[in-house]
Design a protein around this motif. Structure first.
Motif, PDB file in Angstrom:
ATOM      1  N   ARG A   1       1.617   4.194   8.905  1.00  0.00           N
ATOM      2  CA  ARG A   1       2.406   2.966   8.929  1.00  0.00           C
ATOM      3  C   ARG A   1       2.175   2.171  10.202  1.00  0.00           C
TER       4      ARG A   1
ATOM      5  N   ALA B   1      -6.268  -2.255   8.407  1.00  0.00           N
ATOM      6  CA  ALA B   1      -6.776  -1.848   7.100  1.00  0.00           C
ATOM      7  C   ALA B   1      -5.698  -1.238   6.217  1.00  0.00           C
ATOM      8  N   LEU B   2      -4.789  -0.480   6.798  1.00  0.00           N
ATOM      9  CA  LEU B   2      -3.793   0.212   5.976  1.00  0.00           C
ATOM     10  C   LEU B   2      -2.476  -0.560   5.909  1.00  0.00           C
ATOM     11  N   GLU B   3      -2.546  -1.871   6.102  1.00  0.00           N
ATOM     12  CA  GLU B   3      -1.360  -2.723   6.010  1.00  0.00           C
ATOM     13  C   GLU B   3      -0.220  -2.177   6.855  1.00  0.00           C
TER      14      GLU B   3
ATOM     15  N   GLU C   1       2.955  -1.695   9.467  1.00  0.00           N
ATOM     16  CA  GLU C   1       4.135  -2.503   9.793  1.00  0.00           C
ATOM     17  C   GLU C   1       4.243  -2.658  11.299  1.00  0.00           C
TER      18      GLU C   1
ATOM     19  N   ASP D   1       1.426  -7.052  -0.252  1.00  0.00           N
ATOM     20  CA  ASP D   1       0.469  -7.094   0.851  1.00  0.00           C
ATOM     21  C   ASP D   1      -0.933  -7.243   0.281  1.00  0.00           C
TER      22      ASP D   1
ATOM     23  N   LYS E   1     -10.243  -8.634   5.473  1.00  0.00           N
ATOM     24  CA  LYS E   1      -9.876  -8.329   6.866  1.00  0.00           C
ATOM     25  C   LYS E   1     -10.844  -9.011   7.832  1.00  0.00           C
TER      26      LYS E   1
ATOM     27  N   LEU F   1      -9.271   3.202   4.494  1.00  0.00           N
ATOM     28  CA  LEU F   1      -8.991   3.037   3.064  1.00  0.00           C
ATOM     29  C   LEU F   1      -9.732   4.078   2.245  1.00  0.00           C
TER      30      LEU F   1
ATOM     31  N   LEU G   1       0.831  -1.211   0.000  1.00  0.00           N
ATOM     32  CA  LEU G   1       0.000   0.000   0.000  1.00  0.00           C
ATOM     33  C   LEU G   1       0.859   1.253   0.000  1.00  0.00           C
ATOM     34  N   ARG G   2       1.890   1.245   0.856  1.00  0.00           N
ATOM     35  CA  ARG G   2       2.688   2.450   1.020  1.00  0.00           C
ATOM     36  C   ARG G   2       3.520   2.740  -0.232  1.00  0.00           C
TER      37      ARG G   2
END
Lengths: 374, 259
Positions: free
Chosen positions: B84, B159-161, B163, A60, B126, B108, A28-29
């Motif tokens: 992140r 949701a925003l993957e 890390e 991902d 998800k 998202l 995504l990033r």
């Protein structure tokens, strides 16, 4: 982080198709900055293209979803991909098979149901309101037998909150309205040489009508909304349930003090606001019409019978009672979510202002022969 | 990039009025670790987590995440940095006006980069990840049980993957059975997605099952920052009570097979 890219290899030998070699991080990033171009490139791929995913460093679920939807939600005929990545894409594919249940569309039947619900909810409101008033009557009856249980501290705190703390804003609004009213009337009256009637107009208008209604609108916006919100948040944080669990009546401890306090404080606020509004009118009349203040004060009791003041007090008390009842009614109906809280607070303020104006009309008819000099 | 710590806190001092909560705390978390913050109530575990999220700022000291100070750079850079990591708040903090699917899709949709179909697909994914039925998608947060709220909140945090995943009391308020299932879920997601996780907990079961490292907050600093076995060796009254008390011992005996 390596930027994602697509390398297109045009087939040289006949019969073979284009190959698309994906490189870099498909996360995504990494994707976000150049998503539009990549989308266009993916969309332009022919259906029989070969897909080479061996150089993809990271993938991902967003990247996998992007690819899956670009492929038209099926595996391409020719693909070369590591097992690990294939699993990630397969998971996305599995979740795409069973779509999320969609909210059913709105039909004519639903419209009828909505209308019916509105009617029923009106009945609900009426019943709840009557129940609340009945409960309050029972509470008062109980308190008359057990005078030690009067929630005096709460009543006094509420009088301070809804009454004393409202005086500055009520004074400001009253003063300005008084000036405006006096100024506008003075312009008309001077044309007829009837300057002196400014006292009648201001006196009757403010003491009997404008003072109580003005204060009601102000208090409904200021204290009514606060009461609804307070009770609503107490529902959200389960404080109401805690009170019930301790065997403490919520109407007796929360609603009754508010109702009594506002019923007591409103006539005083009406007196205060009407007084300040008259002061504003007086100042304006003095500057506009050269009407001396001493003369104004001297003439006021002669042209405005004192019964008007009593009508103003009575209106204030009744309006205060209604505002507090309506605010508490809506506050107790809040369900534990933010949407319901905002809807009920809005409904509380709108309903109490509407009800106040309706009841004011009733007052006007009922008292039409009292205190109006002919 | 792999060598740099994901979170780096240096000399954190926190005061609430005259009350000093943290007095010079250093904490560094490297990629792939699962760090548990433990400590008695009032030792500022959640406050430390809020410093990492950037909801509060310490009176002194620096917080860096992903190798850059939390509040450095343009607004855009700060926003990107925030995206992140995902946060699971103690009570879920689901938006009560939105249903489950809208809650999960919300981050998202805010990014405005995914199409409607893709968002649907990702929300379904998800939901499957946190082991919830697709039918829950239309429920409102008020209709969910405590365990489901945590799961939906976790799905939203993912949701925003991210890390980095920050969990505030992930198992508080869940019965032991659900709590174990939730811990198992977090562990499998952590393995699957290679997440770095920081969690606040005072549940010995949770940290025995999840944590690779344990930071013990006591006396306004971190008195021990090591693996579970090494933490057990440290001589400190709090650690004594927490791990070697009757409940702690039982929990560790239960999870003994896993280590």
């Amino acid at each position: 982080m390596r930027s994602p890219a697509i390398k297109t290899e045009i087939a040289t030998e006949p019969g073979a198709s284009h190959s698309f070699r994906l490189q870099g991080d498909w996360t995504l990033r990494a994707l976000a900055p150049r998503l539009a171009t990549l989308r266009a490139e993916l969309g332009g791929a022919p259906t029989d293209a070969r897909w080479l995913l061996d150089d993809v460093a990271r993938l991902d679920s967003f990247g996998a979803t992007l690819l899956w939807h670009a492929w038209g939600q099926r595996w391409p005929a020719a693909i070369s991909v590591a097992d690990e990545l294939r699993q990630i894409i397969a998971r996305v594919a599995d979740s795409a098979v069973e779509p999320l249940p969609a909210a059913p569309p709105f039909t004519a039947v639903d419209a009828i149901i909505v209308l019916g619900r509105a009617m029923l909810s009106f009945r609900d409101h009426a019943l709840d309101f009557i129940r609340l008033m009945g409960q309050l009557c029972l509470d008062v009856a109980y308190l008359l037998q057990h005078p030690r249980d009067w929630p005096l501290k709460e009543i006094s705190a509420n009088v301070y909150k809804v009454g004393l703390k409202a005086t500055p804003v009520a004074a400001l609004v009253g003063f300005l309205i008084g000036i405006v009213l006096s100024y506008l009337s003075a312009l008309q009256l001077r044309a007829f040489g009837a300057d002196i009637y400014i006292v009648n107009i201001l006196g009757l208008g403010i003491v009997r009508e404008l003072g109580p209604v003005l204060v009601s609108v102000l208090v409904a916006g200021r204290s009514g909304s606060a009461m609804t919100a307070q009770l609503g948040v107490m529902r959200v944080t389960e404080e109401l349930d805690a009170l019930s669990a301790m065997g403490i009546s919520r109407t007796l401890r929360l609603v009754l003090p508010k109702v009594i306090a506002l019923t007591l404080a409103m006539p005083l606020l009406v007196l205060w606001t009407s007084g300040v509004a008259l002061l504003g009118g007086m100042v304006s009349a003095w500057m506009q019409l050269d009407l001396g203040m001493a003369f104004f004060i001297d003439r006021l009791p002669q042209v405005v019978p004192v019964s008007n003041l009593y009508i103003g007090f009575a209106k204030g008390a009744v309006f205060g009672l209604l505002i507090a009842l309506v605010a508490s009614h809506f506050g107790l109906r809040v369900r534990p979510n933010t949407e319901s809280l905002s809807a009920n607070t809005t409904a509380s303020v709108v309903s109490s202002i509407t009800i106040v104006i309706l009841v004011d009309a009733v007052f006007a008819i009922a008292t039409r022969s009292i205190g109006v000099p002919r | 990039m792999n060598g740099r710590p994901v979170i780096d806190m240096r000399g954190i001092v926190t005061r609430f009025g005259a009350n000093v909560v943290h007095d010079g705390i250093d904490l560094s978390v490297t990629r792939g670790e699962v760090v548990a913050l433990v400590g008695g109530s009032g030792t500022g575990k959640t406050t430390l987590l809020r410093h990492i999220i950037g909801l509060t700022r310490p009176a002194a000291g620096d917080v860096s995440i992903f190798g850059a100070p939390l509040f450095s750079g343009s607004i855009n850079e700060q926003r990107t940095r925030r995206r992140r990591f995902g946060v699971l708040f103690q009570h879920g903090a689901l938006f009560s006006a939105l249903n489950v699917a809208e809650n999960i899709g919300f981050p998202l949709r805010e990014l405005r980069i995914a199409s409607k179909d893709e968002i649907h697909n990702l929300v379904a994914l998800k939901l499957a990840m946190v082991e919830l039925e697709p039918a829950t998608a239309l429920l409102m947060p008020a209709e969910l049980s405590g365990g489901m709220i945590k799961r939906v909140a976790l799905a939203r945090a993912l949701a925003l993957e991210p890390e980095l995943l920050l969990l505030d009391e992930p198992t508080a308020g869940l019965d032991p059975d659900r709590s174990a299932a939730f811990v198992e879920l977090v562990r499998s997601l952590q393995n699957q997605l290679g997440l770095t996780v920081v969690l606040v907990t005072h549940d010995v079961d949770t940290l025995a099952a999840l944590a690779t490292k344990i930071a013990v907050l006591a006396d306004r600093r971190i008195v021990s920052y090591a693996s579970l076995e090494e933490t057990m060796e440290v001589d400190h009254p709090f650690i004594d009570r927490f791990f070697r008390g009757p409940h702690g011992r039982r929990a560790l005996a239960r999870s003994g097979g896993d280590h």
